[in-house]
Design an enzyme around this catalytic site. Structure first.
Site, PDB file in Angstrom:
ATOM      1  N   ASN A 105     126.068 -37.841  33.700  1.00 33.57           N
ATOM      2  CA  ASN A 105     126.393 -37.636  35.115  1.00 33.57           C
ATOM      3  C   ASN A 105     127.570 -38.543  35.447  1.00 33.57           C
ATOM      4  O   ASN A 105     127.408 -39.760  35.540  1.00 33.57           O
ATOM      5  CB  ASN A 105     125.165 -37.968  35.975  1.00 33.57           C
ATOM      6  N   TRP A 106     128.744 -37.939  35.617  1.00 33.57           N
ATOM      7  CA  TRP A 106     129.947 -38.750  35.843  1.00 33.57           C
ATOM      8  C   TRP A 106     130.143 -39.107  37.310  1.00 33.57           C
ATOM      9  O   TRP A 106     131.152 -39.737  37.673  1.00 33.57           O
ATOM     10  CB  TRP A 106     131.179 -38.025  35.275  1.00 33.57           C
ATOM     11  N   LYS A 107     129.240 -38.672  38.171  1.00 33.74           N
ATOM     12  CA  LYS A 107     129.275 -39.068  39.588  1.00 33.74           C
ATOM     13  C   LYS A 107     130.703 -38.932  40.141  1.00 33.74           C
ATOM     14  O   LYS A 107     131.408 -38.002  39.763  1.00 33.74           O
ATOM     15  CB  LYS A 107     128.710 -40.489  39.738  1.00 33.74           C
ATOM     16  N   GLY A 110     121.935 -47.775  37.678  1.00 32.24           N
ATOM     17  CA  GLY A 110     123.142 -48.587  37.841  1.00 32.24           C
ATOM     18  C   GLY A 110     122.867 -50.075  37.954  1.00 32.24           C
ATOM     19  O   GLY A 110     123.735 -50.841  38.345  1.00 32.24           O
ATOM     20  N   HIS A 122     119.292 -35.720  43.195  1.00 32.52           N
ATOM     21  CA  HIS A 122     119.685 -37.047  42.677  1.00 32.52           C
ATOM     22  C   HIS A 122     119.453 -38.109  43.753  1.00 32.52           C
ATOM     23  O   HIS A 122     119.674 -37.857  44.946  1.00 32.52           O
ATOM     24  CB  HIS A 122     121.147 -37.045  42.235  1.00 32.52           C
ATOM     25  N   GLU A 151     121.095 -40.564  44.694  1.00 32.23           N
ATOM     26  CA  GLU A 151     122.233 -40.883  45.563  1.00 32.23           C
ATOM     27  C   GLU A 151     122.395 -39.839  46.668  1.00 32.23           C
ATOM     28  O   GLU A 151     122.821 -40.153  47.777  1.00 32.23           O
ATOM     29  CB  GLU A 151     123.503 -41.032  44.703  1.00 32.23           C
ATOM     30  N   GLY A 211     124.376 -42.298  33.514  1.00 28.76           N
ATOM     31  CA  GLY A 211     125.503 -42.524  34.412  1.00 28.76           C
ATOM     32  C   GLY A 211     126.557 -43.396  33.744  1.00 28.76           C
ATOM     33  O   GLY A 211     127.361 -42.933  32.933  1.00 28.76           O
ATOM     34  N   GLY A 212     126.529 -44.693  34.029  1.00 26.55           N
ATOM     35  CA  GLY A 212     127.579 -45.619  33.600  1.00 26.55           C
ATOM     36  C   GLY A 212     127.958 -45.519  32.124  1.00 26.55           C
ATOM     37  O   GLY A 212     129.147 -45.461  31.778  1.00 26.55           O
ATOM     38  N   SER A 222     119.966 -46.666  33.616  1.00 30.72           N
ATOM     39  CA  SER A 222     120.454 -47.700  32.693  1.00 30.72           C
ATOM     40  C   SER A 222     120.202 -47.380  31.223  1.00 30.72           C
ATOM     41  O   SER A 222     119.916 -48.275  30.428  1.00 30.72           O
ATOM     42  CB  SER A 222     119.866 -49.071  33.076  1.00 30.72           C
ATOM     43  N   GLU A 226     114.130 -40.487  37.361  1.00 26.15           N
ATOM     44  CA  GLU A 226     115.090 -41.582  37.506  1.00 26.15           C
ATOM     45  C   GLU A 226     114.562 -42.574  38.543  1.00 26.15           C
ATOM     46  O   GLU A 226     114.783 -42.373  39.755  1.00 26.15           O
ATOM     47  CB  GLU A 226     116.452 -41.051  37.966  1.00 26.15           C
TER      48      GLU A 226
HETATM   49  P1  13P Z   1     123.028 -45.267  35.252  1.00 18.83           P
HETATM   50  O1  13P Z   1     122.915 -44.732  33.820  1.00 18.83           O
HETATM   51  O2  13P Z   1     124.404 -45.779  35.563  1.00 18.83           O
HETATM   52  O3  13P Z   1     121.919 -46.218  35.566  1.00 18.83           O
HETATM   53  O4  13P Z   1     122.849 -43.993  36.218  1.00 18.83           O
HETATM   54  C1  13P Z   1     121.759 -43.159  36.044  1.00 18.83           C
HETATM   55  C2  13P Z   1     121.941 -41.947  36.863  1.00 18.83           C
HETATM   56  O5  13P Z   1     121.950 -42.002  38.086  1.00 18.83           O
HETATM   57  C3  13P Z   1     122.152 -40.664  36.171  1.00 18.83           C
HETATM   58  O6  13P Z   1     122.054 -39.594  37.047  1.00 18.83           O
END
Ligand code: 13P
Length: 251
Positions: free
Chosen positions: A8-10, A176, A97, A99, A236-237, A215, A170
């Site tokens: 997920n590149w957000k 994050g 999600h 967010e 994500g990251g 994470s 999640e």
């Molecule tokens: P991180 O891997 O940066 O914790 O993010 C997880 C995420 O929100 C994937 O959708």
């Protein structure tokens, strides 16, 4: 069931950046991708077509849209439809999600409409669920997960092909933050998610993938995906660099 290794590149990466990361990912993983793995990338809307093109000729790779609205077209300024995502090369859509729930204010009802609409429009859907830290402290993890899953899947036909629907667990406190849920926490949550899916979809629930997100890194991925009821990851990251995500994909 193939494990789904999803990025997920957000709200990161321009077209050029996204396309070159997708190309690097293919270069580092395509020839070595085990038969039991699939790779999925959720780039920003503006980079979707470029990423989908970079992944298009590789078996086991696909792209998805991070969000969409619940109409095919119309006067909905700023929104995008599943039809447009598919036109840009997306096979998947993402709903629920944290967010979008906690920053953009989406509620269970709307997330449920979105999940059903995406599936009805021909997308495969990954529905995200997960508790906040205060829910965990108050022993409310199962209540939160059950509510988010039942509301999120309320209008989904119970005979849906199981490979078209995945759940991503999640925990909000692990996103994050560098703080990853422990193996017992992950196993307990995923076992509970499977139980709820079973109560809705019967035996087909065994063919639905349950991903872990929060994470995930190259050095913890192998341990996480080996756990019972963990059928992939949503990253994500650590998915933003081709080299780092390729280690996760092949972990
Ligand atoms: P991180 O891997 O940066 O914790 O993010 C997880 C995420 O929100 C994937 O959708």
């Amino acid at each position: 069931m193939k494990k789904l290794m999803a990025a997920n590149w957000k709200m990161y990466k321009t077209w050029d950046e996204a396309k070159s990361t997708a190309e690097e990912l293919v270069k580092l993983t395509a020839a070595k991708l085990p038969d039991d793995r699939e790779v999925l990338v959720f780039p920003s809307f503006t980079a979707l077509r470029g990423v989908a093109q970079a992944l298009a000729w590789q078996a086991g790779f696909s792209a998805g849209g991070q969000d969409y609205y619940i109409e095919e077209e119309g006067a909905f300024t700023g929104e995008i439809s599943p039809k447009m995502l598919k036109d840009a090369g997306a096979a998947y859509g993402l709903t629920g999600h944290s967010e979008r729930r906690h920053i953009l204010g989406e509620d269970d009802e709307y997330i449920g409409q979105k999940t059903a609409y995406g599936l009805a429009s021909g997308l495969k859907v990954v529905l995200c669920v997960g508790e906040k830290i205060e829910d965990r402290k108050n022993d409310m993890v199962e209540d939160v997960l059950e509510r988010q899953i039942r509301m999120g899947l309320k209008n989904v036909p119970t005979d849906i092909a199981p490979d078209r629907l995945s759940i991503a667990y999640e925990p909000v406190w692990a996103i994050g933050t560098g703080e990853v849920a422990g193996p017992e926490e992950i196993s307990a949550a995923h076992g509970f998610v499977r139980k709820i899916l079973f109560s809705i979809f019967g035996d087909n629930a065994n063919e639905m993938r349950i991903l872990y997100g929060g994470s995930v890194k190259p050095d913890n991925c192998a341990e996480i995906i080996a756990l019972d009821n963990v059928d992939g990851v949503l990253v994500g990251g650590a998915s933003l660099e081709g080299e780092s995500f390729s280690k996760i994909v092949l972990a």
